[in-house]
Structures are given as C-alpha cells and as structure tokens.
Scaffold this motif. Structure first.
Motif, PDB file in Angstrom:
ATOM      1  N   PHE A 275      45.105  40.940  36.986  1.00  0.00           N
ATOM      2  CA  PHE A 275      46.276  40.224  37.491  1.00  0.00           C
ATOM      3  C   PHE A 275      45.993  39.367  38.711  1.00  0.00           C
ATOM      4  N   TYR A 276      44.750  39.352  39.232  1.00  0.00           N
ATOM      5  CA  TYR A 276      44.457  38.530  40.407  1.00  0.00           C
ATOM      6  C   TYR A 276      42.946  38.331  40.511  1.00  0.00           C
ATOM      7  N   ASP A 277      42.572  37.249  41.184  1.00  0.00           N
ATOM      8  CA  ASP A 277      41.169  36.900  41.406  1.00  0.00           C
ATOM      9  C   ASP A 277      40.526  37.886  42.387  1.00  0.00           C
ATOM     10  N   GLU A 278      39.644  38.739  41.883  1.00  0.00           N
ATOM     11  CA  GLU A 278      39.002  39.745  42.735  1.00  0.00           C
ATOM     12  C   GLU A 278      37.956  39.136  43.673  1.00  0.00           C
ATOM     13  N   GLY A 279      37.485  37.932  43.372  1.00  0.00           N
ATOM     14  CA  GLY A 279      36.433  37.302  44.174  1.00  0.00           C
ATOM     15  C   GLY A 279      36.908  36.067  44.907  1.00  0.00           C
ATOM     16  N   GLU A 280      38.153  36.060  45.325  1.00  0.00           N
ATOM     17  CA  GLU A 280      38.754  34.877  45.947  1.00  0.00           C
ATOM     18  C   GLU A 280      38.077  34.510  47.266  1.00  0.00           C
ATOM     19  N   ASP A 281      37.763  35.510  48.073  1.00  0.00           N
ATOM     20  CA  ASP A 281      37.170  35.250  49.385  1.00  0.00           C
ATOM     21  C   ASP A 281      36.519  36.543  49.864  1.00  0.00           C
ATOM     22  N   PHE A 282      35.853  36.464  51.011  1.00  0.00           N
ATOM     23  CA  PHE A 282      35.207  37.653  51.556  1.00  0.00           C
ATOM     24  C   PHE A 282      36.204  38.798  51.706  1.00  0.00           C
ATOM     25  N   TRP A 283      35.745  40.001  51.466  1.00  0.00           N
ATOM     26  CA  TRP A 283      36.611  41.178  51.479  1.00  0.00           C
ATOM     27  C   TRP A 283      37.362  41.383  52.799  1.00  0.00           C
ATOM     28  N   PRO A 284      36.743  41.163  53.975  1.00  0.00           N
ATOM     29  CA  PRO A 284      37.507  41.329  55.225  1.00  0.00           C
ATOM     30  C   PRO A 284      38.715  40.407  55.323  1.00  0.00           C
ATOM     31  N   LYS A 285      38.688  39.284  54.607  1.00  0.00           N
ATOM     32  CA  LYS A 285      39.802  38.343  54.648  1.00  0.00           C
ATOM     33  C   LYS A 285      40.810  38.598  53.522  1.00  0.00           C
ATOM     34  N   ARG A 286      40.486  39.507  52.596  1.00  0.00           N
ATOM     35  CA  ARG A 286      41.345  39.700  51.439  1.00  0.00           C
ATOM     36  C   ARG A 286      41.759  41.153  51.201  1.00  0.00           C
ATOM     37  N   TYR A 287      41.101  42.110  51.871  1.00  0.00           N
ATOM     38  CA  TYR A 287      41.393  43.506  51.539  1.00  0.00           C
ATOM     39  C   TYR A 287      42.849  43.868  51.775  1.00  0.00           C
ATOM     40  N   ALA A 288      43.491  43.208  52.755  1.00  0.00           N
ATOM     41  CA  ALA A 288      44.860  43.583  53.113  1.00  0.00           C
ATOM     42  C   ALA A 288      45.919  42.867  52.285  1.00  0.00           C
ATOM     43  N   ILE A 289      45.520  42.085  51.248  1.00  0.00           N
ATOM     44  CA  ILE A 289      46.532  41.552  50.335  1.00  0.00           C
ATOM     45  C   ILE A 289      46.677  42.438  49.106  1.00  0.00           C
ATOM     46  N   SER A 371      41.660  34.075  32.556  1.00  0.00           N
ATOM     47  CA  SER A 371      42.788  34.032  33.488  1.00  0.00           C
ATOM     48  C   SER A 371      43.255  35.456  33.799  1.00  0.00           C
ATOM     49  N   PRO A 372      43.319  35.785  35.105  1.00  0.00           N
ATOM     50  CA  PRO A 372      42.945  34.952  36.249  1.00  0.00           C
ATOM     51  C   PRO A 372      41.434  34.787  36.355  1.00  0.00           C
ATOM     52  N   ALA A 373      41.028  33.682  36.955  1.00  0.00           N
ATOM     53  CA  ALA A 373      39.601  33.455  37.168  1.00  0.00           C
ATOM     54  C   ALA A 373      39.076  34.413  38.223  1.00  0.00           C
ATOM     55  N   LYS A 374      37.778  34.639  38.211  1.00  0.00           N
ATOM     56  CA  LYS A 374      37.113  35.298  39.335  1.00  0.00           C
ATOM     57  C   LYS A 374      36.177  34.262  39.940  1.00  0.00           C
ATOM     58  N   THR A 375      36.414  33.929  41.208  1.00  0.00           N
ATOM     59  CA  THR A 375      35.793  32.761  41.828  1.00  0.00           C
ATOM     60  C   THR A 375      34.367  33.012  42.298  1.00  0.00           C
ATOM     61  N   HIS A 376      34.099  34.211  42.783  1.00  0.00           N
ATOM     62  CA  HIS A 376      32.761  34.562  43.276  1.00  0.00           C
ATOM     63  C   HIS A 376      32.401  35.978  42.822  1.00  0.00           C
ATOM     64  N   TRP A 377      31.106  36.258  42.854  1.00  0.00           N
ATOM     65  CA  TRP A 377      30.573  37.606  42.592  1.00  0.00           C
ATOM     66  C   TRP A 377      30.944  38.133  41.202  1.00  0.00           C
ATOM     67  N   ALA A 378      31.084  37.205  40.251  1.00  0.00           N
ATOM     68  CA  ALA A 378      31.430  37.602  38.881  1.00  0.00           C
ATOM     69  C   ALA A 378      30.153  37.916  38.107  1.00  0.00           C
ATOM     70  N   ARG A 379      29.998  39.184  37.785  1.00  0.00           N
ATOM     71  CA  ARG A 379      28.899  39.623  36.935  1.00  0.00           C
ATOM     72  C   ARG A 379      29.463  40.521  35.841  1.00  0.00           C
TER      73      ARG A 379
END
Length: 474
Positions: A275-289, A371-379
C-alpha cells in the motif's frame, strides 16, 4: 506554598526550563505526574538530538548546515510548519550541547546500524534515561524542588496571567509557570474522539499502542484549550506514529519495539497487498510516517516481509520475526491469504530492476510496472529463510498543542501571556504539523524548554520576555 517559577511536567523540556530558571536565580518547583521510577515522560525513551553544524563537531561527522536541516523538516512536514519557529529550533540545536554537558549529559558516536545518522544526530551516552537522570541530579543541586506523583488538573488564569495551579486539591501559587506536561497520546478516549470511526466501522485508535509514558493524558492541554480558550495549533490526529511490533506492550515499549527493516523488503496489509512505497527515502526521514499508514489499513495491522539478504542491515527488534523456508509457508504462518500474498510478492519480484544496491545511499534499485512503486533498495525477496513482522501503529506523541511565538508564551486571542509559557510536546505542533525526522522532538524540547525557563525567570523578576533562542557559545 509559593515559588518564583512553577514547572509542570518532568521530561526533557520541563527539565531544561527548570534548569534555566534556576540558573537565572529563580526559586523553582517542578511537578512530575509520574512516580520517581517512571519520571521523564517520553524523554526517557529517546536516544539522540538532531543538530545543525557547519563543520565536524566531536561525535558529529562532516556538516549538517541549517538549510539542509530546514529542507529535511520541510519535506517531512509537507510544508505544515512555521519556518520562523523551525529555524529558531534548528539554530538552537547547533549550540546547546555544551550547556547540556554542563548539566551532566554525555554524548557518544552512534552504534553500528543506528539509522545512518552519524552526521545529523548526536547520541546520548546511556540514552534518554541517562539524560533525564543527569538533569534531575543537576536540578536538585541547583535547589529545584521536585515533587513526584503530582499531576496538575487545573490552572487559575486571570486576564491571560497565571496565578496558581491545583495539584491533588492543593493550590500552588507562582510568579510564573511553564507548561511542559506532554501531549494526549496516553488518553485512549481522546484518541478515539480524534480518530473517530472509519468507513469499515472500526475505531482505529482502539488498536494503537503507546510507545512511551502512560502519564501523558492531556489533562492540562484540554484544560487550556477548552476552559481557558488558549490559542491552539495542530490536527489532533497528527502525531509521531511509528510502525512497531504488534506484540509490543501497551505503554513504554520504547525504541526496541520499532521494526526497522521496512525499506529492505515489502509491507503488506491484512489483505496481503502492498500500500505504500517502502523505499521512498532514507529510513530516518520516513520511519515516523509508517504508524499513520498502518493506522489507515484494515484492522490497523500490516506485515513487514524480508528475506535472508536483509539480515544484518538493520537494528534487530527485541522480538524475533516469524520465520519460514518458503513464501507460501510464511503467508500461512502470518494468517494471510496464500494466493493473494504470492500474487503480491511475485508481482513485486518481477518488477524489481536491481542496479547497484547500497542501503546507505538513494540507490538505483527500483521497481517498474508495480503499484505502488518502490523507489530505492528494491531487490527480489527470493532467498530463504523469509521473515515476517506484524506491525501496529505506535504513538509516540501527539501534535495538537498550544500556539506560541518565539518567546514560548501561551497566547490568548493572539495576546501573549506575560508569565505563562509552554515547551515540549505541548507546543511541538508549531514546528511539526505532520511527519517527523529522527531526533527533532528533542531539538524542539531543548530549544523551547530553555526559552520558556529563561523567560519564566524574567517574568518572576518583573521583566519582559526575550524573543529568540538562548545564546550559547559554540
């Protein structure tokens, strides 16, 4: 009983205010609602302070200039922030650590795997509990009178000026007062009221866990907003909300219940869909969303899925994950529909475009056609054993609070009080309209706790409040 400055609260912001007022020569009384063993509020669970710095400083590497800090904050809040108040906080974070050291706080380099924040965040040696204990020791040495198990349920305010507080039937007068008693995250009824009932007929707040103290009931916050009509700010549903282990305790689980492998795999909801992009940005900037994202899913539950390739790349949680030797087996163990789960994972795996994987950078590993895309760290998740962690929303603190200016004065119909100030979670919504970035809560509490304490001491001496942060030597 009378005192020059009364501080209501017992966490970082309250302690900074008490120390500043005592240093200025005021007599200070601090009222902490919790028993001594549980003192410190949510501050006892913290680890670090986000700091602006233009060059390497002891435990901080490289530089983290004001503009980068501001852009990081602007991005996570989506613009729901007061730039003047935010920049005041940012600048204050660059010079406060010598003052903190003077009061017994020690810093250390971050441990391995600590969110890649060696450049942006200064870690407390011994964590938040050690910081809280150091501040209490220093306060006692400065003559601050500390009273535990002393919740305040109402204030006497006349024409915007503080007169007295009521604590368990006792009237306590003071020449000035600092409110730093936290948000309302521990008040289940208020959370239910704020979040209401969703379209599925659920009451989402019933499934929230509270990461911190059980004592932040929001009694004074509601009293100020409703009884005294103080100017408020913020959305009551906005909070520092983290996706935490669903097995965490109702209160005081703290940092160790957080699940930090989200960006290394995929997250699915109860229906086994992403339901959401897990690799949107670095974890410290995204963990609290992620707490809020999970709160919006059916049953307020989700599942973080990783494979063996992720192990060793994130801070391990306190509880082991559910382990399986195949993805269908993992679906069964998690109680998810096997066919839907496999469709989700197969689609994701097929969509991965793996480049040069680097979890410390915004790498080029991404998905296409998913969808949703994973922007980074997709393996691809394809290497046994596989792991699953059930997630629930973990509320750290709420953002609804009292509107202030750069004197930290409480405002009534736009007019600042001469002798009533606020700091910490009770005013963090001035800087955090939504979102979060690691360590900024302590930056806000430290900056405005010190401003509030300084100005409360000035008010007690009959002097006007000063605008802006406390000036320190770098």
């Amino acid at each position: 009983m009378g005192t020059d400055v009364l501080v209501i609260g017992g966490g970082n912001a309250a302690l900074c205010a008490a120390l500043m007022a005592a240093e200025a020569g005021a007599s200070v009384t601090l009222l902490e609602a919790a028993p001594r063993d549980w003192r410190g509020g949510n501050s006892a669970h913290t680890r670090n302070l986000r700091c602006m710095h233009d060059a390497p400083q002891d435990v901080l590497v490289d530089a983290y200039p004001e503009e980068e800090f501001w852009q990081d904050l602007l991005k996570v809040t989506g613009g729901l922030t007061d730039e003047h108040m935010a920049r005041l906080t940012i600048r204050a974070s660059s010079t406060c650590r010598n003052w903190m050291r003077k009061h017994g706080v020690h810093f250390q380099p971050p441990l391995s795997g600590a969110l890649h924040v060696a450049r942006t965040n200064a870690f407390f040696m011994g964590g938040g509990k050690a910081l809280v204990n150091a501040y209490y020791r220093s306060a006692e040495k400065l003559g601050v009178k500390i009273r535990y198990e002393s919740p305040v349920d109402r204030l006497e305010i006349e024409d915007g000026q503080f007169r007295a507080a009521w604590c368990k039937g006792e009237r306590i007068e003071a020449k000035a007062c600092v409110l730093a008693a936290g948000g309302f995250e521990s008040n289940r009824d208020w959370l239910r009221e704020a979040w209401g009932q969703n379209e599925r007929g659920e009451w989402p707040a019933d499934n929230f866990l509270i990461r911190g103290t059980a004592y932040n009931q929001g009694v004074l916050l509601r009293h100020m907003l409703e009884t005294h009509q103080a100017d408020g700010i913020g959305d009551p549903t906005q909070a520092h909300m983290v996706a935490i282990d669903a097995r965490a305790p109702l209160y005081d689980g703290g940092i160790c219940t957080r699940i930090d492998c989200v960006s290394l795999g995929v997250v699915v909801n109860r229906d086994a869909r992403r339901f959401y992009d897990e690799g949107e940005d670095f974890w410290p900037k995204r963990y609290a969303i992620w707490g809020r994202l999970v709160a919006q899913q059916p049953g307020q539950v989700a599942y973080s899925i990783i494979d063996a390739k992720a192990i060793g790349r994130f801070m391990p949680p306190v509880f082991p994950g559910v382990t399986a030797n195949s993805l269908p087996e993992l679906a069964d163990k998690l109680g998810l529909d096997r066919a839907t789960f496999m469709q989700t994972l197969d689609s994701y795996n097929a969509g991965c475009r793996v480049g040069q994987f680097d979890h410390t950078a915004l790498d080029d590993c991404h998905t296409e056609g998913v969808s949703p895309a994973k922007t980074h760290w997709a393996r691809p998740i394809d290497t046994a054993p596989f792991y699953g962690y059930a997630l629930r929303p973990g509320v750290t603190f709420t953002y609804l609070g009292l509107k202030v200016d750069d004197t930290a004065a409480v405002r009534f119909a736009g007019r600042p009080s001469r002798n009533l100030f606020v700091a910490g979670e009770m005013m963090a919504g001035n800087v955090l309209g939504k979102g979060y970035t690691a360590g900024v809560g302590m930056s806000i509490g430290t900056a405005f706790g010190r401003i509030a304490g300084r100005n409360a001491a000035l008010a007690a001496a009959g002097k006007p409040a000063l605008a802006g942060a406390v000036k320190d030597e770098v």
